[in-house]
Design an enzyme around this catalytic site. Structure first.
Site, mmCIF file in Angstrom:
data_model
loop_
_atom_site.group_PDB
_atom_site.id
_atom_site.type_symbol
_atom_site.label_atom_id
_atom_site.label_comp_id
_atom_site.label_asym_id
_atom_site.label_seq_id
_atom_site.Cartn_x
_atom_site.Cartn_y
_atom_site.Cartn_z
ATOM 1 N N ASP A 149 50.543 39.776 45.304
ATOM 2 C CA ASP A 149 49.755 40.378 44.239
ATOM 3 C C ASP A 149 50.109 41.855 44.088
ATOM 4 O O ASP A 149 51.274 42.227 44.210
ATOM 5 C CB ASP A 149 48.258 40.192 44.570
ATOM 6 N N HIS A 186 43.393 44.533 41.788
ATOM 7 C CA HIS A 186 43.408 43.073 41.666
ATOM 8 C C HIS A 186 43.618 42.366 42.999
ATOM 9 O O HIS A 186 42.890 41.431 43.358
ATOM 10 C CB HIS A 186 44.519 42.722 40.685
ATOM 11 N N SER A 232 42.600 34.216 38.024
ATOM 12 C CA SER A 232 43.003 34.975 39.217
ATOM 13 C C SER A 232 41.910 34.999 40.267
ATOM 14 O O SER A 232 42.195 35.056 41.460
ATOM 15 C CB SER A 232 43.334 36.424 38.840
#
Length: 476
Positions: free
Chosen positions: A168, A236, A419
């Site tokens: 990620d 994220h 996600s």
């Protein structure tokens, strides 16, 4: 297979990327991925930078003036494609020009609203002393409660030998609730400047940063205002990592689905929210080669470039994971401009979630009422299962916890996306595999799908027809 990217040579130099932009490190350079023909182990091209990605793939950064026809004639070349871009699936930028103008005006009058730049690459802390106690924010994690983790934990909270790679934007490895569960490379002596385990990476004690090419895969988040104007990474990877394996029963914050397993931190997406196929390949292979059993992949692309060569390099990397038996959990995609669609029938299905490799578990996003998120893709064949993916509460950078990305300047966005859904499934796979280490990856995937709780929103819209049920999974 001798396919060439000669559909239009000029187009190859002007476009690239699954999203329509070419991954050019320099505007004077063409960035290519080349598969070597059988019997060849290297490629030399005068005037070009060649980087080995695997036994059969190399990245070539060559002057734009270099003819693709000359590459086609090279006997070492089997296949050529652009180094396609891939990216985060979520984008929180303001599209409305009037709102953008109003925000810009407010900022010009109040420049102090902009936060100080976050510093990259903080020192990696040592593993902390064990603390105990209830996780005070666990009640805010509606997704964990909904999928039945409390009952599942009566069986196990995960084996510390089980490693999940979070591929990620990196991980805030200083975070109090993630630090105890960081994978530590036992073969590496920290900070001695030596590749002790001979894996090609120096001092890779918790993973690797393929953006900065260093051993500190820190989740460098953009300033909120930059995110509103330009998009980019809001932290994220840290949020995903918390859903997988935030430490449980440590008296701090929250808990992941598998609160005792380890997180391997791999960064290949930068502050802008984008990365390249080449760095994705290196991340996947690092995870496989260094002991991960499961990979969480909350990134991708909206289809492949029409008329351009397919992203065979990424497909081959996923196949490498399958050959080695490492589960590839992938987010199913967040639609076209935030409106979900059918990955089975759309001409731009989300990738890599829609690749046909058996090792992939593709995950759709659900809200707390068992409805499919309006943004979430689905697919009777291409999407396996649903999981919590709307207003998900988890770890965020700088020692935080939240279900909200931003609630400022009259703009609010919560942590929504496939996600957010995928890490719940990655954690569930780690939990089940911890309890059943004798199982094959095929059996783990079958158990996750077979134990799913049927819901109307996913009837005929997923392989399982239902959502993740960790309680049932642990008794499957």
């Amino acid at each position: 297979m001798r396919k060439m990217a000669l559909y239009v040579a000029s187009a190859l130099l002007a476009v690239a990327g699954l999203s329509g932009e070419m991954a050019l490190a320099n505007p004077k350079t063409q960035d290519l991925l080349i598969k070597l023909a059988p019997g060849f182990v290297e490629l030399e091209i005068q005037g070009a930078k060649v980087e080995k990605l695997s036994e059969s793939w190399v990245r070539v950064q060559a002057p734009r003036r270099m003819s693709l026809l000359s590459l086609e004639k090279n006997p070492a070349v089997e296949y050529i494609q652009p180094n396609y871009k891939v990216s985060l699936l979520e984008d929180y930028r303001i599209e409305d020009p009037l709102r953008r103008a109003a925000l810009a005006k407010m900022l010009s009058r109040n420049p102090q609203l902009r936060a100080a730049a976050r510093q990259d690459n903080p020192a990696i802390p040592d593993a902390p002393q064990t603390t105990t106690g209830a996780d005070p924010l666990f009640s805010k994690q509606w997704g964990m409660l909904d999928i039945g983790v409390v009952d599942a934990w009566k069986v196990t909270k995960g084996n510390p030998e089980m490693v999940v790679a979070v591929i990620d934007t990196g991980v805030d490895y200083t975070h109090e609730d993630l630090l105890p569960n960081l994978w530590r490379n036992a073969g590496e002596i920290p900070n001695n400047g030596i590749d002790d385990d001979n894996n090609g990476y120096i001092d890779d004690v918790i993973g690797w940063d393929f953006v900065g090419n260093d051993n500190k895969p820190y989740d460098l988040a953009v300033d909120t205002l930059d995110g509103l104007f330009k998009g980019g990474n809001p932290g994220h990877g840290t949020h995903c990592a918390g859903n997988v394996a935030a430490r449980g029963d440590n008296g701090l914050g929250v808990a992941g689905v598998a609160p005792n397993v380890k997180i391997m931190s791999l960064r290949f997406i930068g502050m802008t929210g984008g990365g390249t196929t080449a760095d994705a390949i290196k991340s996947i292979r690092y995870a496989v080669d260094n002991g991960a059993k499961i990979m969480n992949n909350s990134w991708g692309s909206e289809g492949e470039e029409p008329g351009a060569p397919e992203n065979q390099a990424l497909r081959d990397a996923v196949q490498y994971a399958q050959d080695k038996g490492v589960l590839f959990v992938a987010a199913a995609g967040n639609g076209h401009r935030g409106v979900g669609y059918d990955n089975d029938t759309d001409n731009l299905p989300a990738y890599p979630a829609s690749y046909d490799h058996d090792i992939i578990i593709s995950v759709a996003a659900l809200d707390s009422s068992d409805r499919l998120g309006s943004f979430s893709n689905w697919g009777r064949r291409a999407v396996d299962i649903g999981a919590p993916g709307v207003k998900v509460f988890s770890t965020v950078v700088a020692q935080g916890y939240s279900d909200t990305v931003i609630d400022k300047f009259g703009f609010k966005a919560t942590w929504d996306g496939t996600s957010m859904a995928a890490p719940h499934v990655a954690g569930a796979a780690a939990l089940y595999w911890s309890a059943h280490p004798e199982k094959t990856w095929q059996e783990v995937k079958a158990a996750i799908i077979g134990s799913a709780r049927k819901i109307p929103a996913l009837e005929n819209k997923s392989v399982s027809g239902g959502k993740l049920d960790v309680k049932s999974l642990m008794n499957y």
